[in-house]
Design a protein around this motif. Structure first.
Motif, PDB file in Angstrom:
ATOM      1  N   ASN A  31       0.825  -1.222   0.000  1.00  0.00           N
ATOM      2  CA  ASN A  31       0.000   0.000   0.000  1.00  0.00           C
ATOM      3  C   ASN A  31       0.852   1.262   0.000  1.00  0.00           C
ATOM      4  O   ASN A  31       0.462   2.287   0.550  1.00  0.00           O
ATOM      5  N   ASP A  33       2.554   4.120  -2.272  1.00  0.00           N
ATOM      6  CA  ASP A  33       2.416   4.707  -3.602  1.00  0.00           C
ATOM      7  C   ASP A  33       3.726   4.786  -4.372  1.00  0.00           C
ATOM      8  O   ASP A  33       3.722   4.949  -5.595  1.00  0.00           O
ATOM      9  N   GLU A  36       5.378  -0.349  -6.887  1.00  0.00           N
ATOM     10  CA  GLU A  36       4.384  -1.170  -7.572  1.00  0.00           C
ATOM     11  C   GLU A  36       4.817  -2.628  -7.432  1.00  0.00           C
ATOM     12  O   GLU A  36       6.003  -2.949  -7.539  1.00  0.00           O
ATOM     13  N   SER A  56      -4.412  -8.761  -4.698  1.00  0.00           N
ATOM     14  CA  SER A  56      -4.568  -7.494  -5.416  1.00  0.00           C
ATOM     15  C   SER A  56      -5.769  -6.708  -4.894  1.00  0.00           C
ATOM     16  O   SER A  56      -5.770  -5.473  -4.961  1.00  0.00           O
ATOM     17  N   ALA A  57      -6.751  -7.391  -4.345  1.00  0.00           N
ATOM     18  CA  ALA A  57      -7.881  -6.695  -3.724  1.00  0.00           C
ATOM     19  C   ALA A  57      -7.484  -6.109  -2.357  1.00  0.00           C
ATOM     20  O   ALA A  57      -8.012  -5.078  -1.943  1.00  0.00           O
ATOM     21  N   LYS A  58      -6.541  -6.745  -1.707  1.00  0.00           N
ATOM     22  CA  LYS A  58      -6.099  -6.330  -0.369  1.00  0.00           C
ATOM     23  C   LYS A  58      -5.109  -5.171  -0.416  1.00  0.00           C
ATOM     24  O   LYS A  58      -5.143  -4.289   0.452  1.00  0.00           O
ATOM     25  N   TYR A  59      -4.214  -5.159  -1.398  1.00  0.00           N
ATOM     26  CA  TYR A  59      -3.146  -4.155  -1.468  1.00  0.00           C
ATOM     27  C   TYR A  59      -3.330  -3.260  -2.693  1.00  0.00           C
ATOM     28  O   TYR A  59      -3.378  -3.745  -3.819  1.00  0.00           O
ATOM     29  N   THR A  60      -3.383  -1.956  -2.458  1.00  0.00           N
ATOM     30  CA  THR A  60      -3.698  -0.992  -3.512  1.00  0.00           C
ATOM     31  C   THR A  60      -2.629  -0.897  -4.592  1.00  0.00           C
ATOM     32  O   THR A  60      -2.927  -0.486  -5.709  1.00  0.00           O
ATOM     33  N   ASN A  61      -1.403  -1.247  -4.284  1.00  0.00           N
ATOM     34  CA  ASN A  61      -0.310  -1.112  -5.253  1.00  0.00           C
ATOM     35  C   ASN A  61       0.118  -2.443  -5.862  1.00  0.00           C
ATOM     36  O   ASN A  61       1.183  -2.548  -6.440  1.00  0.00           O
ATOM     37  N   THR A  63      -0.775  -5.473  -8.542  1.00  0.00           N
ATOM     38  CA  THR A  63      -1.542  -5.884  -9.713  1.00  0.00           C
ATOM     39  C   THR A  63      -1.067  -7.268 -10.104  1.00  0.00           C
ATOM     40  O   THR A  63       0.124  -7.563 -10.032  1.00  0.00           O
TER      41      THR A  63
END
Length: 175
Positions: A31, A33, A36, A56-61, A63
């Motif tokens: 998480n 910014d 990645e 990927s649903a748990k951590y914003t960064n 993919t």
């Protein structure tokens, strides 16, 4: 200029049972910014994709990408092409970082802005037993920012030390 500081490419193939540990070990990178995280699922058939979707649903960064199986190099190359950060590192889906390793890595990148950052690793058995340690460093540093000349010197010194061990002249009993 690249907008991220670090891309972490995680090559994953049939490691559903280990992938969460690998990702969760990234600590301050999660998480974040400036970082990645790319999971490259290399054609897994065991549920690795479902775990990658959850992460990927748990951590914003984070993919994840699914590709047909092509092997470790193919997965890493795919991730390398997607990377957008100034620095890139690679992990296998069953690797993990020790506590505070991610924060040490990020601090070293920020402080030194090196061309290359070297750090060691240990091979660990499934039961947690450390099998071997592999480190390219000076003065006992776990993470070492080196100049280009220092890196070449460290590599050559290590190679020469290995050659002395494996290429010792043998005595054939000649006088």
């Amino acid at each position: 200029m690249k907008n991220k500081q670090l891309t972490i490419v995680i090559a994953a193939y049939n490691i559903a049972g280990a992938l969460s540990r690998a990702v969760d070990s990234l600590g301050v990178c999660l998480n974040n910014d400036a970082v990645e995280i790319l999971i490259i699922n290399d054609g897994s058939t065991d549920g690795t994709q479902q775990i990658a979707d959850q992460l990927s649903a748990k951590y914003t960064n984070l993919t994840n990408y699914h590709k047909s199986n092509g092997g470790l190099s193919s997965a890493r190359n795919f991730g390398n092409q997607l990377a957008t950060a100034a620095y890139i590192t690679f992990m296998d889906g069953d690797d993990y970082l020790l506590p505070d390793a991610a924060s040490s890595l990020m601090a070293a990148l920020t402080r030194f802005k090196p061309d290359m950052l070297c750090f060691g690793y240990a091979k660990v058995a499934e039961d947690g037993t450390q099998l071997s340690t592999h480190v390219l460093h000076r003065a006992g540093h776990a993470i070492d920012a080196l100049t280009n000349d220092e890196l070449v010197d460290a590599i050559l010194t290590r190679m020469m030390n290995q050659l002395r061990v494996t290429c010792q002249p043998k005595s054939f009993g000649m006088r």
